[in-house]
Design a protein around this motif. Structure first.
Motif, mmCIF file in Angstrom:
data_model
loop_
_atom_site.group_PDB
_atom_site.id
_atom_site.type_symbol
_atom_site.label_atom_id
_atom_site.label_comp_id
_atom_site.label_asym_id
_atom_site.label_seq_id
_atom_site.Cartn_x
_atom_site.Cartn_y
_atom_site.Cartn_z
ATOM 1 N N GLY A 159 -1.469 -12.260 -12.594
ATOM 2 C CA GLY A 159 -0.511 -12.013 -11.526
ATOM 3 C C GLY A 159 0.832 -11.540 -12.023
ATOM 4 O O GLY A 159 1.821 -11.646 -11.326
ATOM 5 N N TRP A 160 0.892 -10.985 -13.220
ATOM 6 C CA TRP A 160 2.175 -10.563 -13.781
ATOM 7 C C TRP A 160 2.777 -9.403 -13.013
ATOM 8 O O TRP A 160 3.961 -9.147 -13.103
ATOM 9 C CB TRP A 160 2.036 -10.204 -15.253
ATOM 10 C CG TRP A 160 1.355 -8.905 -15.505
ATOM 11 C CD1 TRP A 160 0.014 -8.680 -15.580
ATOM 12 C CD2 TRP A 160 1.968 -7.630 -15.713
ATOM 13 N NE1 TRP A 160 -0.232 -7.365 -15.819
ATOM 14 C CE2 TRP A 160 0.944 -6.694 -15.908
ATOM 15 C CE3 TRP A 160 3.288 -7.196 -15.750
ATOM 16 C CZ2 TRP A 160 1.190 -5.353 -16.132
ATOM 17 C CZ3 TRP A 160 3.540 -5.850 -15.979
ATOM 18 C CH2 TRP A 160 2.491 -4.949 -16.167
ATOM 19 N N ARG A 161 1.976 -8.700 -12.259
ATOM 20 C CA ARG A 161 2.499 -7.559 -11.507
ATOM 21 C C ARG A 161 3.467 -7.990 -10.413
ATOM 22 O O ARG A 161 4.115 -7.165 -9.794
ATOM 23 C CB ARG A 161 1.363 -6.739 -10.933
ATOM 24 C CG ARG A 161 0.551 -6.074 -12.030
ATOM 25 C CD ARG A 161 -0.168 -4.869 -11.501
ATOM 26 N NE ARG A 161 -0.938 -4.254 -12.534
ATOM 27 C CZ ARG A 161 -0.498 -3.263 -13.295
ATOM 28 N NH1 ARG A 161 0.710 -2.814 -13.133
ATOM 29 N NH2 ARG A 161 -1.251 -2.736 -14.220
ATOM 30 N N ALA A 162 3.579 -9.287 -10.178
ATOM 31 C CA ALA A 162 4.543 -9.777 -9.193
ATOM 32 C C ALA A 162 5.975 -9.520 -9.641
ATOM 33 O O ALA A 162 6.887 -9.571 -8.831
ATOM 34 C CB ALA A 162 4.336 -11.266 -8.951
ATOM 35 N N ILE A 163 6.181 -9.214 -10.911
ATOM 36 C CA ILE A 163 7.534 -8.949 -11.395
ATOM 37 C C ILE A 163 7.800 -7.454 -11.544
ATOM 38 O O ILE A 163 8.715 -7.051 -12.242
ATOM 39 C CB ILE A 163 7.808 -9.675 -12.731
ATOM 40 C CG1 ILE A 163 6.893 -9.161 -13.845
ATOM 41 C CG2 ILE A 163 7.710 -11.164 -12.576
ATOM 42 C CD1 ILE A 163 7.342 -9.583 -15.223
ATOM 43 N N THR A 164 7.009 -6.615 -10.873
ATOM 44 C CA THR A 164 7.220 -5.173 -10.998
ATOM 45 C C THR A 164 8.578 -4.751 -10.484
ATOM 46 O O THR A 164 9.134 -3.761 -10.959
ATOM 47 C CB THR A 164 6.125 -4.378 -10.254
ATOM 48 O OG1 THR A 164 6.057 -4.853 -8.912
ATOM 49 C CG2 THR A 164 4.786 -4.536 -10.930
ATOM 50 N N ASP A 165 9.139 -5.490 -9.528
ATOM 51 C CA ASP A 165 10.479 -5.148 -9.057
ATOM 52 C C ASP A 165 11.506 -5.335 -10.165
ATOM 53 O O ASP A 165 12.472 -4.579 -10.272
ATOM 54 C CB ASP A 165 10.853 -5.957 -7.819
ATOM 55 C CG ASP A 165 10.767 -7.449 -8.039
ATOM 56 O OD1 ASP A 165 9.958 -7.876 -8.888
ATOM 57 O OD2 ASP A 165 11.495 -8.199 -7.355
ATOM 58 N N VAL A 166 11.291 -6.307 -11.033
ATOM 59 C CA VAL A 166 12.191 -6.521 -12.171
ATOM 60 C C VAL A 166 11.948 -5.446 -13.225
ATOM 61 O O VAL A 166 12.885 -4.892 -13.792
ATOM 62 C CB VAL A 166 11.974 -7.927 -12.775
ATOM 63 C CG1 VAL A 166 12.801 -8.114 -14.026
ATOM 64 C CG2 VAL A 166 12.287 -8.996 -11.746
ATOM 65 N N LEU A 167 10.686 -5.123 -13.483
ATOM 66 C CA LEU A 167 10.367 -4.112 -14.487
ATOM 67 C C LEU A 167 10.883 -2.735 -14.081
ATOM 68 O O LEU A 167 11.244 -1.926 -14.937
ATOM 69 C CB LEU A 167 8.855 -4.052 -14.715
ATOM 70 C CG LEU A 167 8.232 -5.253 -15.402
ATOM 71 C CD1 LEU A 167 6.723 -5.084 -15.489
ATOM 72 C CD2 LEU A 167 8.818 -5.465 -16.780
ATOM 73 N N SER A 168 10.916 -2.460 -12.788
ATOM 74 C CA SER A 168 11.397 -1.154 -12.340
ATOM 75 C C SER A 168 12.895 -0.979 -12.611
ATOM 76 O O SER A 168 13.391 0.145 -12.612
ATOM 77 C CB SER A 168 11.103 -0.965 -10.856
ATOM 78 O OG SER A 168 11.848 -1.882 -10.081
ATOM 79 N N GLN A 169 13.610 -2.055 -12.860
ATOM 80 C CA GLN A 169 15.040 -1.983 -13.160
ATOM 81 C C GLN A 169 15.296 -1.564 -14.611
ATOM 82 O O GLN A 169 16.393 -1.140 -14.948
ATOM 83 C CB GLN A 169 15.696 -3.337 -12.906
ATOM 84 C CG GLN A 169 15.432 -3.875 -11.535
ATOM 85 C CD GLN A 169 16.678 -3.915 -10.689
ATOM 86 O OE1 GLN A 169 17.772 -3.874 -11.211
ATOM 87 N NE2 GLN A 169 16.495 -3.978 -9.399
ATOM 88 N N LEU A 170 14.270 -1.700 -15.456
ATOM 89 C CA LEU A 170 14.411 -1.323 -16.856
ATOM 90 C C LEU A 170 14.243 0.186 -17.002
ATOM 91 O O LEU A 170 13.431 0.796 -16.309
ATOM 92 C CB LEU A 170 13.361 -2.041 -17.709
ATOM 93 C CG LEU A 170 13.447 -3.558 -17.739
ATOM 94 C CD1 LEU A 170 12.270 -4.142 -18.501
ATOM 95 C CD2 LEU A 170 14.750 -4.012 -18.359
ATOM 96 N N PRO A 171 15.002 0.806 -17.912
ATOM 97 C CA PRO A 171 14.870 2.250 -18.082
ATOM 98 C C PRO A 171 13.565 2.614 -18.774
ATOM 99 O O PRO A 171 13.037 1.854 -19.584
ATOM 100 C CB PRO A 171 16.079 2.601 -18.962
ATOM 101 C CG PRO A 171 16.411 1.343 -19.680
ATOM 102 C CD PRO A 171 16.032 0.220 -18.761
ATOM 103 N N GLY A 172 13.040 3.761 -18.432
ATOM 104 C CA GLY A 172 11.851 4.283 -19.093
ATOM 105 C C GLY A 172 10.566 3.902 -18.394
ATOM 106 O O GLY A 172 10.538 3.029 -17.527
ATOM 107 N N PRO A 173 9.493 4.565 -18.795
ATOM 108 C CA PRO A 173 8.196 4.312 -18.157
ATOM 109 C C PRO A 173 7.539 3.032 -18.676
ATOM 110 O O PRO A 173 7.859 2.552 -19.760
ATOM 111 C CB PRO A 173 7.370 5.531 -18.550
ATOM 112 C CG PRO A 173 7.955 5.960 -19.856
ATOM 113 C CD PRO A 173 9.428 5.650 -19.762
ATOM 114 N N THR A 174 6.638 2.504 -17.888
ATOM 115 C CA THR A 174 5.832 1.351 -18.285
ATOM 116 C C THR A 174 4.401 1.833 -18.488
ATOM 117 O O THR A 174 3.864 2.535 -17.633
ATOM 118 C CB THR A 174 5.850 0.260 -17.198
ATOM 119 O OG1 THR A 174 7.196 -0.133 -16.993
ATOM 120 C CG2 THR A 174 5.036 -0.949 -17.618
#
Length: 136
Positions: A35-50
């Motif tokens: 369920g780590w994808r629940a933090i995608t809103d936080v990851l989207s704040q980081l620069p660059g692609p995932t």
């Protein structure tokens, strides 16, 4: 920040800094959990692609059990995660990743790749370096 860190018998990665968990390792910890994808809103704040790539390990490269005769099933194979630190990382971040992989419920092994290991001496040395004037 974790207020009650037991450094003799640690239970959280925050022990590496006496209560402070490095953000990079905390994100990696969330990545390994279901369920780590629940933090995608936080990851989207980081620069660059995932990038997330899942590769199957060929049968000949899988780890063998203690007897050396039987190959582990896919259910028992730990996931291997390559963690690449661009710009460098500290030894405490590597220590926190080792701690994560040694937990009883951990099914992930971490391989660390970095451009530089940063410690107090190398950090201060980088501040003392003279900058070259731009050439025109």
């Amino acid at each position: 920040m974790v207020d009650d860190v037991n450094e003799q018998n640690p239970t959280d990665i925050a022990y590496v800094h006496s209560g402070y968990a490095p953000l990079s390792v905390r994100l990696i910890q969330f990545l390994a959990q279901p369920g780590w994808r629940a933090i995608t809103d936080v990851l989207s704040q980081l620069p660059g692609p995932t990038v997330e790539e899942i590769q199957q390990i060929p049968v000949g490269l899988r780890k063998r059990r203690g007897s050396g005769s039987s190959i582990q099933s896919n259910m028992e194979d730990p996931k291997v995660t390559l963690v690449f630190f661009l710009g460098g990382c500290t030894l405490s971040e590597i220590s926190a990743l080792r701690f994560l992989s040694q937990q009883d419920d951990a099914a992930v092994e971490y391989i660390v790749a970095t451009t530089k290991i940063i410690n107090g001496g190398t950090f201060l040395q980088s501040l003392r370096e003279r900058l070259k004037p731009p050439t025109l």
